[in-house]
Design a protein around this motif. Structure first.
Motif, mmCIF file in Angstrom:
data_model
loop_
_atom_site.group_PDB
_atom_site.id
_atom_site.type_symbol
_atom_site.label_atom_id
_atom_site.label_comp_id
_atom_site.label_asym_id
_atom_site.label_seq_id
_atom_site.Cartn_x
_atom_site.Cartn_y
_atom_site.Cartn_z
ATOM 1 N N ASP A 147 0.860 -1.180 0.000
ATOM 2 C CA ASP A 147 0.000 0.000 0.000
ATOM 3 C C ASP A 147 0.895 1.228 0.000
ATOM 4 N N VAL A 148 0.657 2.122 -0.960
ATOM 5 C CA VAL A 148 1.490 3.310 -1.114
ATOM 6 C C VAL A 148 0.666 4.538 -0.745
ATOM 7 N N ARG A 149 1.258 5.395 0.077
ATOM 8 C CA ARG A 149 0.633 6.668 0.427
ATOM 9 C C ARG A 149 1.542 7.790 -0.034
ATOM 10 N N GLY A 150 0.916 8.839 -0.511
ATOM 11 C CA GLY A 150 1.662 10.042 -0.867
ATOM 12 C C GLY A 150 1.763 10.956 0.335
ATOM 13 N N PRO A 151 2.316 12.138 0.139
ATOM 14 C CA PRO A 151 2.402 13.071 1.262
ATOM 15 C C PRO A 151 1.011 13.555 1.660
ATOM 16 N N GLN A 152 0.807 13.791 2.937
ATOM 17 C CA GLN A 152 -0.482 14.235 3.453
ATOM 18 C C GLN A 152 -0.470 15.750 3.617
ATOM 19 N N ALA A 153 -1.565 16.380 3.220
ATOM 20 C CA ALA A 153 -1.718 17.831 3.396
ATOM 21 C C ALA A 153 -1.937 18.117 4.880
ATOM 22 N N PRO A 154 -1.537 19.294 5.325
ATOM 23 C CA PRO A 154 -1.733 19.617 6.743
ATOM 24 C C PRO A 154 -3.221 19.758 7.068
ATOM 25 N N SER A 155 -3.566 19.451 8.279
ATOM 26 C CA SER A 155 -4.948 19.567 8.727
ATOM 27 C C SER A 155 -5.172 20.959 9.297
ATOM 28 N N TRP A 156 -6.245 21.622 8.856
ATOM 29 C CA TRP A 156 -6.561 22.963 9.339
ATOM 30 C C TRP A 156 -7.747 22.936 10.290
ATOM 31 N N THR A 157 -8.127 21.778 10.793
ATOM 32 C CA THR A 157 -9.309 21.691 11.639
ATOM 33 C C THR A 157 -9.029 22.052 13.091
ATOM 34 N N LYS A 158 -7.778 22.146 13.500
ATOM 35 C CA LYS A 158 -7.454 22.488 14.881
ATOM 36 C C LYS A 158 -6.439 23.616 14.895
ATOM 37 N N GLY A 159 -6.468 24.379 15.937
ATOM 38 C CA GLY A 159 -5.529 25.472 16.095
ATOM 39 C C GLY A 159 -6.197 26.682 16.705
ATOM 40 N N LYS A 160 -5.411 27.778 16.928
ATOM 41 C CA LYS A 160 -5.925 28.988 17.576
ATOM 42 C C LYS A 160 -6.950 29.724 16.716
ATOM 43 N N ARG A 161 -6.694 29.786 15.454
ATOM 44 C CA ARG A 161 -7.537 30.618 14.593
ATOM 45 C C ARG A 161 -8.523 29.798 13.758
ATOM 46 N N THR A 162 -9.021 28.731 14.311
ATOM 47 C CA THR A 162 -9.978 27.885 13.602
ATOM 48 C C THR A 162 -11.394 28.360 13.914
ATOM 49 N N LEU A 163 -12.225 28.478 12.894
ATOM 50 C CA LEU A 163 -13.621 28.863 13.061
ATOM 51 C C LEU A 163 -14.508 27.678 12.723
ATOM 52 N N ARG A 164 -15.565 27.509 13.513
ATOM 53 C CA ARG A 164 -16.505 26.433 13.212
ATOM 54 C C ARG A 164 -17.344 26.816 12.009
ATOM 55 N N ASN A 165 -17.633 25.831 11.190
ATOM 56 C CA ASN A 165 -18.454 25.983 9.985
ATOM 57 C C ASN A 165 -17.885 27.008 9.007
#
Length: 168
Positions: free
Chosen positions: A141-159
């Protein structure tokens, strides 16, 4: 005239027995009955004489086979000998992330190399099985590079739509 306790020139004195006799004489008691002493264990046929040195590699090899660790150890070569098995160019752009139940997980450093490794998967499975033993690797099974997750952090807004304008 020689005493009957003196050894003849042909035979060697028993140094352990002599040490026991000396220790018994210091204790003040009579020497122990030689018939009650424990006999020395006979060496096992695979080991030879107990005093003979045995290479550590032979002892470790026997222990690995007895405990069934030799198969698990050979599969660890996927991690350690990756460059030797697949070649230096492929190993430079990929790394083994995991191995379980005959499935090797590989992480490529770019999407182009991930696609190339997917094309080479059948060849890599054949090479790995030649090196590690038939049937040890079933699939890659080969995986490429993963994009960073923007769902968590100081400046995250819901919806919120996320950082869509960040990339250009």
């Amino acid at each position: 005239m020689t005493e009957p306790d003196d050894p003849t020139p042909d035979e060697q004195p028993d140094s352990l027995g002599l040490a026991r006799d000396i220790a018994d004489s210091y204790r003040g008691g009579p020497p122990a009955d030689p018939r009650k002493r424990r006999r020395r264990a006979r060496p096992s046929p695979r080991r030879g004489q107990r005093d003979d040195p045995v290479p550590l590699a032979d002892v470790m090899g026997d222990m690995l086979k007895e405990r069934g660790w030799d198969e698990r150890l050979s599969t660890q070569r996927i991690y350690t000998d990756w460059a030797g098995i697949v070649g230096p160019e492929v190993a430079e752009h990929s790394e083994v992330v995991g191995y379980a139940d005959g499935i090797v997980e590989i992480k490529a450093d770019s999407t182009a190399w991930a696609r190339e490794l997917q094309f080479l998967a059948a060849t890599l499975v054949r090479k790995l099985n030649e090196e590690l033993g038939h049937g040890s690797v079933l699939r890659i099974d080969v995986r490429g590079p993963q994009a960073p997750s923007w769902t968590k952090g100081k400046r995250t807004l819901r919806n919120a739509r996320g950082p869509r304008d960040t990339y250009g």
